[in-house]
Design an enzyme around this catalytic site. Sequence first.
Site, PDB file in Angstrom:
ATOM      1  N   ASP A 147      43.382  29.656 -23.143  1.00  0.00           N
ATOM      2  CA  ASP A 147      42.942  30.577 -22.297  1.00  0.00           C
ATOM      3  C   ASP A 147      42.753  31.706 -22.986  1.00  0.00           C
ATOM      4  OD1 ASP A 147      42.260  32.543 -20.158  1.00  0.00           O
ATOM      5  OD2 ASP A 147      44.363  32.116 -19.142  1.00  0.00           O
ATOM      6  N   GLU A 185      40.605  40.796 -20.339  1.00  0.00           N
ATOM      7  CA  GLU A 185      40.529  40.100 -19.045  1.00  0.00           C
ATOM      8  C   GLU A 185      41.770  39.780 -18.133  1.00  0.00           C
ATOM      9  OE1 GLU A 185      40.308  36.299 -16.461  1.00  0.00           O
ATOM     10  OE2 GLU A 185      41.669  36.613 -18.095  1.00  0.00           O
ATOM     11  N   ASP A 205      35.432  30.111 -18.640  1.00  0.00           N
ATOM     12  CA  ASP A 205      37.067  30.247 -18.761  1.00  0.00           C
ATOM     13  C   ASP A 205      37.499  28.890 -18.177  1.00  0.00           C
ATOM     14  OD1 ASP A 205      39.266  31.553 -18.692  1.00  0.00           O
ATOM     15  OD2 ASP A 205      38.769  33.226 -17.639  1.00  0.00           O
TER      16      ASP A 205
HETATM   17 CO    CO Z   1      44.444  33.395 -18.332  1.00  0.00          CO
HETATM   18 ZN    ZN Z   2      41.298  33.046 -18.935  1.00  0.00          ZN
END
Ligand code: CO
Ligand code: ZN
Length: 332
Positions: free
Chosen positions: A164, A194, A217
Amino acid sequence: MKELIQKLVEAVGPSGYEGAVREVVRAEVAGLVDEIKVDALGNLIARKGVKSPEGLRIMLSGHMDEIGVIATHVDENGFVRFTTIGGVGAATCIGGRVAFLNGTHGLIYMEKLENSGHLPGIDQLYIDVGASSKENCPVKVGDVAVFERPFIDLNGRLVSKAMDDRIAVAVMIQALKELKESPHELYFVFSTQEEVGLRGATTAAYGVDPDLGLSVDVTRTGDTPKGVKMDVGLGKGPAIKVRDSGMLADPRVVRWMVQTAEGAGIPYQLEVLEGGTTDARAIQLARAGVPAGCLSIPTRYIHSPSEMVDLSDVLLSVRLLVELISRPIQLG
Ligand code: CO
Ligand code: ZN
């Protein structure tokens, strides 16, 4: 592709300190795009092509930052107290190791708990960097660190910190490499901050002013023992987001993504995520509003130091992304 993924996940870049990741991205995309800019928040914005009569201005966004910790206090014995950068849970910290940007390594442990049946709070944890006093502690207040865990390949299931969202950064770079032609003006945005509230994508979306936005994502899966009830699993193809807790994906965008996947014979899953959101929310709410959606990569153990993706899902995500941006789009 695996080497690219490894290089990206092993780079260090907590929110607000994405510089090292940005240089990896810059080196990868330099020969593939027409223009590269870095804005005030550190977003790397790479443009490819110009808008043709049948094309749109499209913003793709994948974030470079990862979760981490930031030192809040160093005690007289050299133990470091910390708070989190992004969503970090105590359960994933204890016994784990961290690497500070200044090169210091440390491990996280906890105070003696009064109630051993409960998880400690982050305020009951500390980092031991091998110091014995405040004076010889190489960490000071405000220093930031990320989790430290090497990349491993478990039989085609790739595991690392920072999947991630470096896995999406890898997918976007690979899509750029494989893209042959497009009628669109494409902005590949490698965004910052983010994990602390979509801050990079917010300014990038204002600057790009797109006709259409897609984030790339990770999303959770429901395929682990007594896990969340969710119809997304590893190894079943990319997920097309319908809803998360910050966004209802534009139904026209969802339909376009589904039709494109079906037309190309790419397996896909529909995603309804109950916790979390992505850069697509910031794009959707930019200026007077933008049709937006998200291509999600199914991932287990998100926001732990060992996040797992399936390589076949990753490769299919590249294919779907290339299909999506290769030809004119009728949102209808
Ligand atoms: Co994240
Ligand atoms: Zn993310």
